[in-house]
Design a protein around this motif. Sequence first.
Motif, PDB file in Angstrom:
ATOM      1  N   ASP A 125      -6.767   5.660   1.588  1.00  0.00           N
ATOM      2  CA  ASP A 125      -5.872   4.573   1.971  1.00  0.00           C
ATOM      3  C   ASP A 125      -6.788   3.479   2.529  1.00  0.00           C
TER       4      ASP A 125
ATOM      5  N   THR B 101     -10.163   3.690   6.990  1.00  0.00           N
ATOM      6  CA  THR B 101     -10.207   3.228   8.378  1.00  0.00           C
ATOM      7  C   THR B 101      -8.782   3.358   8.890  1.00  0.00           C
TER       8      THR B 101
ATOM      9  N   CYS C 282       0.838  -1.197   0.000  1.00  0.00           N
ATOM     10  CA  CYS C 282       0.000   0.000   0.000  1.00  0.00           C
ATOM     11  C   CYS C 282       0.878   1.254   0.000  1.00  0.00           C
ATOM     12  N   THR C 283       1.989   1.169   0.702  1.00  0.00           N
ATOM     13  CA  THR C 283       2.925   2.304   0.782  1.00  0.00           C
ATOM     14  C   THR C 283       3.383   2.722  -0.612  1.00  0.00           C
TER      15      THR C 283
ATOM     16  N   HIS D 177      -1.294   6.804   8.777  1.00  0.00           N
ATOM     17  CA  HIS D 177      -0.108   5.937   8.831  1.00  0.00           C
ATOM     18  C   HIS D 177       1.040   6.696   8.171  1.00  0.00           C
TER      19      HIS D 177
ATOM     20  N   HIS E 133      -1.505  -8.219   1.176  1.00  0.00           N
ATOM     21  CA  HIS E 133      -1.025  -9.065   2.275  1.00  0.00           C
ATOM     22  C   HIS E 133      -1.777  -8.814   3.577  1.00  0.00           C
ATOM     23  N   LYS E 134      -2.660  -7.830   3.594  1.00  0.00           N
ATOM     24  CA  LYS E 134      -3.532  -7.676   4.765  1.00  0.00           C
ATOM     25  C   LYS E 134      -4.884  -8.320   4.492  1.00  0.00           C
TER      26      LYS E 134
ATOM     27  N   GLN F 289      -6.727  -0.664   5.764  1.00  0.00           N
ATOM     28  CA  GLN F 289      -7.435  -1.261   6.907  1.00  0.00           C
ATOM     29  C   GLN F 289      -8.927  -1.385   6.679  1.00  0.00           C
TER      30      GLN F 289
END
Length: 347
Positions: free
Chosen positions: A137, A110, A34-35, A60, A162-163, A140
């Motif tokens: 973003d 979130t 995501c970054t 974040h 990966h989340k 989450q």
Amino acid sequence: MATTVSIKVEEARERIGSFLGAPPSDSIVITKNCTEAINLVAKGLELKRGDVVLTSDVEHNSNHIPWMQVQKAKGIRRRFLSTPSSGEFDIEAYKSLVTKEVKVVSLAQTNNVTGASIPAREVVEIAHDSGAICMLDGAQAAPHRPVDIKKLDVDLYAISLHKMLGPSGVGALYGKNEILKKMDPLVTGGGAVSLTDLDHAEFLPPPERFEGGLLNYAGVIGSKAALDYLGGIGMESVEEQTRLVNNRVTKGLVSIDKVEILAPLDPAKRGSILPFNMVGMSSHDVAMILDEVASALIRSGMHCAHPYFQSRKIDGCARASFYFYNTIDEADRFVKAVEKVASTFSM
Ligand SMILES: Cc1ncc(COP(=O)(O)O)c(C=O)c1O
């Protein structure tokens, strides 16, 4: 075999889009997390000196530092929405900050500190009404509840596969083509161009223009399997089970004297996490002891959201995270473990 891999990667790309409810005519760019997706936007958008980017104090670092870098490189200005003590999104404060100079709004749908979500549809609409583009973003949000990009009408949406039970090292960026077409790529090279000579490169249209170099195709193909699995369970069920477990743990922890839950207190407003502190103990000690006494794996510290904690003069917090595979029995065992830690160690 190479063609099969390419086909499977494209199928995975389509699955990411359909999972998010994205219009098929827009693009899904594959990233490593995501970054990278957020960096791609921050550094790729045509921003100039004086343009304002609006984020919040609970982002974040991944949605914070890239803009800081763009501020240094291009002279943009930044504005921050503050989180009130209730921990909830302050829509009136948001409205007052979205003025004509704001070119980009970039917020976590979130957040990963309090778990609170923003009223995403309204947030996007307000940004658009003022002429700004809006990125969310979704790191989450997307793993924990249904997302419908078409309904949200959001311009850019970043996620981590990966989340979402996928292999590590895969993220994605959804983007409206009209915006992506105007963005510079972050990483360029083979696979991103149709033709080059010694001085020029002809870039492919989105999404390929942003995907220079070999993709993590094993991870991408594995991500499709993860999304098919999640889709089979149904994101409504994922959300419901997570909330049940969160309710149970919250109810248990609220009744322990030495436990302080970070706002908002209502688990329905906190998605899938429960951030808390224990009086007189560092969050790292809490996490280590819970691991040792109950094999409960939680995270501690500032959760890559340093400005939030620093401005409130809090060292960090312990954070339990739940997913649909957690059970009520595990919730009860966790509460018992916290009780034990509180009675033994907390002052
Ligand atoms: C809200 C939020 N945004 C971004 C990220 C970064 O995700 P990644 O590690 O995939 O880059 C995280 C990771 O925890 C997150 O919680």
